[in-house]
Design a protein around this motif. Sequence first.
Motif, PDB file in Angstrom:
ATOM      1  N   LEU A 340      -2.929  -1.790  -1.691  1.00  0.00           N
ATOM      2  CA  LEU A 340      -2.709  -0.478  -2.321  1.00  0.00           C
ATOM      3  C   LEU A 340      -1.383  -0.409  -3.072  1.00  0.00           C
ATOM      4  CD1 LEU A 340      -3.784   2.559  -0.127  1.00  0.00           C
ATOM      5  CD2 LEU A 340      -4.514   1.967  -2.440  1.00  0.00           C
ATOM      6  N   LEU A 341      -0.308  -0.831  -2.406  1.00  0.00           N
ATOM      7  CA  LEU A 341       1.008  -0.714  -3.046  1.00  0.00           C
ATOM      8  C   LEU A 341       1.155  -1.665  -4.236  1.00  0.00           C
ATOM      9  CD1 LEU A 341       3.468  -0.068  -0.085  1.00  0.00           C
ATOM     10  CD2 LEU A 341       2.374   1.568  -1.614  1.00  0.00           C
ATOM     11  N   ALA A 342       0.280  -2.696  -4.299  1.00  0.00           N
ATOM     12  CA  ALA A 342       0.320  -3.590  -5.458  1.00  0.00           C
ATOM     13  C   ALA A 342      -0.232  -2.869  -6.683  1.00  0.00           C
ATOM     14  CB  ALA A 342      -0.489  -4.847  -5.169  1.00  0.00           C
ATOM     15  N   LYS A 343      -1.103  -1.880  -6.445  1.00  0.00           N
ATOM     16  CA  LYS A 343      -1.747  -1.189  -7.562  1.00  0.00           C
ATOM     17  C   LYS A 343      -1.107   0.152  -7.881  1.00  0.00           C
ATOM     18  CE  LYS A 343      -6.433  -2.965  -6.710  1.00  0.00           C
ATOM     19  NZ  LYS A 343      -7.157  -3.117  -7.989  1.00  0.00           N
ATOM     20  N   LEU A 344      -0.337   0.695  -6.915  1.00  0.00           N
ATOM     21  CA  LEU A 344       0.164   2.066  -7.051  1.00  0.00           C
ATOM     22  C   LEU A 344       1.651   2.135  -6.759  1.00  0.00           C
ATOM     23  CD1 LEU A 344      -2.358   3.995  -4.804  1.00  0.00           C
ATOM     24  CD2 LEU A 344      -2.159   4.295  -7.258  1.00  0.00           C
ATOM     25  N   SER A 345       2.387   2.971  -7.476  1.00  0.00           N
ATOM     26  CA  SER A 345       3.766   3.192  -7.057  1.00  0.00           C
ATOM     27  C   SER A 345       3.845   4.510  -6.281  1.00  0.00           C
ATOM     28  CB  SER A 345       4.698   3.219  -8.269  1.00  0.00           C
ATOM     29  OG  SER A 345       4.256   4.183  -9.182  1.00  0.00           O
ATOM     30  N   ASP A 346       2.891   5.401  -6.528  1.00  0.00           N
ATOM     31  CA  ASP A 346       2.895   6.680  -5.829  1.00  0.00           C
ATOM     32  C   ASP A 346       1.612   6.807  -5.021  1.00  0.00           C
ATOM     33  OD1 ASP A 346       3.013   9.253  -4.953  1.00  0.00           O
ATOM     34  OD2 ASP A 346       2.748  10.178  -6.929  1.00  0.00           O
ATOM     35  N   ILE A 347       1.761   6.744  -3.719  1.00  0.00           N
ATOM     36  CA  ILE A 347       0.588   6.719  -2.828  1.00  0.00           C
ATOM     37  C   ILE A 347      -0.231   7.994  -2.939  1.00  0.00           C
ATOM     38  CG2 ILE A 347       1.710   7.691  -0.755  1.00  0.00           C
ATOM     39  CD1 ILE A 347      -0.603   4.654  -0.653  1.00  0.00           C
ATOM     40  N   SER A 348       0.416   9.109  -3.316  1.00  0.00           N
ATOM     41  CA  SER A 348      -0.357  10.354  -3.369  1.00  0.00           C
ATOM     42  C   SER A 348      -1.365  10.323  -4.512  1.00  0.00           C
ATOM     43  CB  SER A 348       0.579  11.570  -3.462  1.00  0.00           C
ATOM     44  OG  SER A 348       1.491  11.382  -4.499  1.00  0.00           O
ATOM     45  N   ALA A 349      -1.241   9.323  -5.400  1.00  0.00           N
ATOM     46  CA  ALA A 349      -2.222   9.184  -6.485  1.00  0.00           C
ATOM     47  C   ALA A 349      -3.343   8.216  -6.090  1.00  0.00           C
ATOM     48  CB  ALA A 349      -1.514   8.686  -7.745  1.00  0.00           C
ATOM     49  N   SER A 350      -3.401   7.813  -4.833  1.00  0.00           N
ATOM     50  CA  SER A 350      -4.400   6.816  -4.419  1.00  0.00           C
ATOM     51  C   SER A 350      -5.828   7.343  -4.542  1.00  0.00           C
ATOM     52  CB  SER A 350      -4.150   6.396  -2.968  1.00  0.00           C
ATOM     53  OG  SER A 350      -5.244   5.605  -2.519  1.00  0.00           O
ATOM     54  N   PRO A 351      -6.678   6.613  -5.275  1.00  0.00           N
ATOM     55  CA  PRO A 351      -8.079   7.041  -5.362  1.00  0.00           C
ATOM     56  C   PRO A 351      -8.841   6.729  -4.069  1.00  0.00           C
ATOM     57  CG  PRO A 351      -7.710   5.079  -6.698  1.00  0.00           C
ATOM     58  CD  PRO A 351      -6.394   5.412  -6.067  1.00  0.00           C
ATOM     59  N   ILE A 352      -8.228   5.953  -3.173  1.00  0.00           N
ATOM     60  CA  ILE A 352      -8.881   5.641  -1.901  1.00  0.00           C
ATOM     61  C   ILE A 352      -8.340   6.574  -0.828  1.00  0.00           C
ATOM     62  CG2 ILE A 352      -9.224   3.869  -0.128  1.00  0.00           C
ATOM     63  CD1 ILE A 352      -9.102   1.774  -2.288  1.00  0.00           C
ATOM     64  N   ALA A 353      -9.208   7.383  -0.256  1.00  0.00           N
ATOM     65  CA  ALA A 353      -8.779   8.303   0.805  1.00  0.00           C
ATOM     66  C   ALA A 353      -8.432   7.491   2.039  1.00  0.00           C
ATOM     67  CB  ALA A 353      -9.904   9.285   1.117  1.00  0.00           C
ATOM     68  N   PRO A 354      -7.442   7.935   2.823  1.00  0.00           N
ATOM     69  CA  PRO A 354      -7.060   7.170   4.013  1.00  0.00           C
ATOM     70  C   PRO A 354      -8.232   6.947   4.973  1.00  0.00           C
ATOM     71  CG  PRO A 354      -5.814   9.251   3.871  1.00  0.00           C
ATOM     72  CD  PRO A 354      -6.561   9.091   2.599  1.00  0.00           C
TER      73      PRO A 354
END
Length: 463
Positions: A340-354
Amino acid sequence: MQYEAIIGLEVHVQLKTRSKMFCGCTTEFGAPPNTQVCPVCLGYPGSLPVMNEDAVRKTILAGLMIGSEITRFSKWDRKNYFYPDMPKNYQISQYDLPLCKGGAVGKVGITRIHLEEDVAKSFHFETTSGVDFNRAGTPLMEIVSEPDIHSPDEAFAYLTALKEILISGDVSDCDMEKGQLRCDANVSVRPVGRKTFGEKIEIKNMNTISGIRRALAFEIQRQTAALEKGEKLQQETRRWDEAAGKTFVMRTKEYAHDYRYFPEPDLMPVAVSDAMLEEIRRLLPELPEAKRQRFIKQYGLPEYDAGVLVSSAALAQYYERAAANSKNPKAISNWVMTELLAKLSDISASPIAPEHLAELVAAIDAGQISGKMGKEVFAEMFATRKSATAIIKEKGLVQVSDAGAVEAFVEQAIAANPKSVADYRAGNSAAINFLKGQVMRLSKGKANPQLVGEILESKLRET
Ligand SMILES: [Zn+2]
């Protein structure tokens, strides 16, 4: 000769209050100039300030979060100076009795935290200047550090940690682009081993945390070079020019301000009661260090993982939501940190729900899909926001763990590759890898790799 830098930082933080420090004007950012003003924040004669209690509470909360002593009696003072950004010709601040004393952020000691009102914002155009009073009177907390910082990297780490703490307590959003966190630095350089300080040089106008790091690096190098040439440095205030990447002299010691502080006669002193302090203490959030220790204990994570995951409140919250739904919190941490962190700098923008991430880990752990399929599913989840279960079903990605079906693939592979079989039986144990690959190919990648290994070995032992 070796030199060392001594750095102290003064951080100004705009508090997250709805109204200004001494009037009812809104603090909302971005309105047209001079639309959020009133006689108090414009400094009209005869207007009287009224203290914003929420700002005092937020300052005390900030002090509690960094382990300050909350002084129970504090007062307001007038800091006099003449400049268009302050129509009263004084700023209401706290001089000798700040709200908080002492404390620390990491290894950096805190001298004091006091509260004051922000000044207006000046704009300089080609031939004219403008002043926007919307910002005038916004509650501003000044956090003064001890001279405990010795490198630009340490300053960067201190500011990052401080910002994280203030955000976690909802004291400020610390958005530097909106000017909610600003920083001045006192920098001096001295030969290693000397006890006395060098001439203190103040740097202003650093507007980003990375800008602060660059400004400090430049200034330390400039002062060291001057000392090496035998030049004498003098106490002065310098301005950081981000575009030029240099600091320039703003004013020297002769022009230092004499602020003629005296007690503000229009405001009562601040007395903090036990009840009020107790109420504020109940708002204390879990601090990053305590959270890191809890993650290590509660989720069985290595120190490194815990450190990364608590580095931002949003990231920690995402992780906890995923881990709460999982029997394998370490695997969750691996997916978050490496994928996830390789693709995103801001986790709140994650398209994958926890919750969906937890589902993916559970599917792999149950042997429903292989780790390799897991990566495929993850990529699809990231692209489509769908749940792991939905994607596994849609793509027919279910791993074949039925022994009979796997055995059939194994027998096919053995029959088709007599040479590899002979090699293996002759003692070349690596030949089994080729056969495993063949079984996986026959099953279109769906056979459970562990089961393939077991059945293949037992079949090859039969003669
Ligand atoms: Zn006002």
